[in-house]
Design an enzyme around this catalytic site. Structure first.
Site, PDB file in Angstrom:
ATOM      1  N   GLY A   1      34.605  34.341  34.950  1.00  0.00           N
ATOM      2  CA  GLY A   1      34.540  35.003  36.242  1.00  0.00           C
ATOM      3  C   GLY A   1      33.879  34.119  37.265  1.00  0.00           C
TER       4      GLY A   1
ATOM      5  N   MET B   1      30.928  34.181  38.439  1.00  0.00           N
ATOM      6  CA  MET B   1      29.538  33.834  38.150  1.00  0.00           C
ATOM      7  C   MET B   1      29.372  32.978  36.897  1.00  0.00           C
ATOM      8  SD  MET B   1      27.165  34.926  40.266  1.00  0.00           S
ATOM      9  CE  MET B   1      26.990  36.040  41.660  1.00  0.00           C
TER      10      MET B   1
ATOM     11  N   ASP C   1      31.293  45.717  40.940  1.00  0.00           N
ATOM     12  CA  ASP C   1      32.529  45.080  40.482  1.00  0.00           C
ATOM     13  C   ASP C   1      33.153  45.895  39.358  1.00  0.00           C
ATOM     14  OD1 ASP C   1      34.525  43.149  40.657  1.00  0.00           O
ATOM     15  OD2 ASP C   1      33.598  41.855  39.156  1.00  0.00           O
TER      16      ASP C   1
END
Length: 455
Positions: A19, A21, A144
């Site tokens: 993802g 991050m 999210d």
């Protein structure tokens, strides 16, 4: 990176996802006998950039805030939230160690069953409400919530996997890892106020994402679609979604009205909290009774048979150890044949029982990352599954998908091709050529043909 050890104790085995991050890896906690874990790795510089801190930000301040947020997240104790085991730094990377959850992503499950039966959709949404209520109670906003961050366990329980970009709205000193103004999230599921970034994001943003999810579960499509994030935001602010009743006539009108409230562009017009949403969903939850036969990962099961034992519970792999020996050379428990003492040899198993044992072994091997052995086991299990359940049964279809995917993952492209071709033919006839599951299979088919030199 396979075989790398993080913090000297977490051995990484295979990538699970990626993802904005960072990456999530499957692995084992060597300090606790090889317990399966999921390890999220985030480079501190990348996190600083996405958090709106700028290139000159004090990275130590970011690391300190990361640790504080992890401590808050680790306080959560709910069956619908992944458990946090550990967090820290390993060189330039921040790491978060979590429970590894068995099952499949909601996105994959929906691709196979879209649109959901109404009771399934309500069961998923109700379970998410329960988890969100716990999250919001400690002043965390997920920000999210999407199918890729939600997992359905084989027993039907729904688990939110990633609080990785969650904003802690109060951690004592008022700081947080993801600051207001940094747009982080997935545009399709993002609330308008979150996308604009001009006001602090609160729990109402998570309820908006829940509304998008519920709309998608009921209709098989997102409420707003556009090729770019700006187009999505415009539609969310200025256009109503297609009414659920037009796309799903069997959906209860009150349920469609609830989804409309969740998708309201004004946060104040949405339900007050996750408790209110759960109360509105309660009349449509599955009633107590036996789970639907032949349907793995039935999200209604926790409501039909609350806390009922999972009949095919997988056995976690453990490191082999030698049993203590008795004075006569037999095991200390007095058994030389592997049977329980006093009960004699185990009885012969039926084909269905043998298949159940094989599936238990498959799950254990998958958890341990032994994919080649999984492929061999599944190849032997398929004929037994066909004999026990019939060629067109859901369990046979699931086995074929897992078999084909494992063959591709282990580079056995020639063996994978006929399985993939068969699945493409069956799913195209049922779902059409543009279904996401069919498209993914065609990509796998093209990969196999490319690797075999057919292109």
């Amino acid at each position: 990176m396979n075989g790398r050890r993080v913090a000297g104790r977490y051995e990484l085995t295979e990538p699970l996802g990626k993802g904005a991050m960072g990456q999530v890896w499957g692995g084992h906690d060597l300090s606790l006998g090889g317990r399966p874990v999921a390890v999220k790795l985030m480079h501190s510089g990348r996190v600083a950039s996405l958090s709106g801190l700028g290139s000159q930000a004090d990275l130590q301040e970011l690391r300190d805030r990361f640790q504080r947020e992890c401590r808050v997240t680790a306080q959560l104790d709910h069956p619908g939230l992944v458990t946090v085991f550990d967090a820290g730094e390993d060189g330039e990377e921040l790491y978060l160690v979590m429970q590894r959850v068995e099952g499949g992503d909601l996105s994959d499950h929906l691709a196979e069953h879209a649109p959901y039966p109404v009771d399934w959709a309500v069961a998923v949404a109700a379970q998410l409400c329960s988890a969100l209520a716990e999250v919001h109670a400690v002043r965390i906003v997920h920000r999210d919530l999407k199918p890729g961050n939600i997992r359905i366990r084989p027993d039907g329980r729904v688990v939110i996997l990633d609080l990785g970009i969650a904003a802690v709205t109060d951690v004592g000193d008022g700081t947080r890892l993801t600051r207001t103004g940094a747009m982080v999230g997935t545009p399709v599921y993002m609330a308008p106020e979150q996308a604009m970034g001009d006001i602090p994001v609160g729990p109402a943003a998570d309820l908006y994402a829940l509304g998008v999810l519920l709309y998608e579960l009921l209709t098989g499509r997102a409420p707003f679609e556009a090729p770019e994030a700006t187009g999505l935001l415009y539609k969310k602010l200025h256009e109503p979604p297609v009414p659920i009743g037009r796309l799903r006539p069997d959906a209860p009108p009150a349920l469609a009205t609830l989804v409309g409230r969740l998708l309201d562009r004004d946060p104040a017009a949405r339900p007050a909290d996750a408790h209110e949403v759960h109360a509105a969903l309660a009349p449509y939850l599955p009633r107590p009774g036996p789970p639907s036969p032949g349907l793995p990962m039935d999200p209604g099961r926790p409501f039909r048979t609350p806390l009922a034992p999972w009949p095919d519970r997988p056995v976690r792999p453990t490191r082999p150890t030698s049993p203590p020996r008795g004075p006569t050379g037999s095991s200390a428990h007095g058994s030389t044949s592997g049977s329980m003492p006093g009960f004699g040899p185990p009885p012969a198993m039926t084909p269905a029982e043998d298949l159940s044992r094989t599936l238990t072994q498959v799950r254990a091997l998958l958890s341990a990352g032994h994919y080649t052995q999984v492929a061999e086991l599944l190849g032997r299990a398929l004929p037994a599954a066909v004999a026990a359940h019939g060629e067109g049964s859901p369990i046979v279809r699931t086995l074929r998908k897992q078999y084909a995917a494992t063959l591709v993952d282990t580079g056995q492209y020639a063996r994978a091709l006929p399985e993939i071709a068969r699945l493409i033919q069956e799913l195209t006839a049922e779902l059409g050529p543009y279904d996401p599951a069919v498209q993914q299979l065609r990509q796998d088919e093209a990969l196999c043909m490319q690797r075999l030199g057919a292109y």
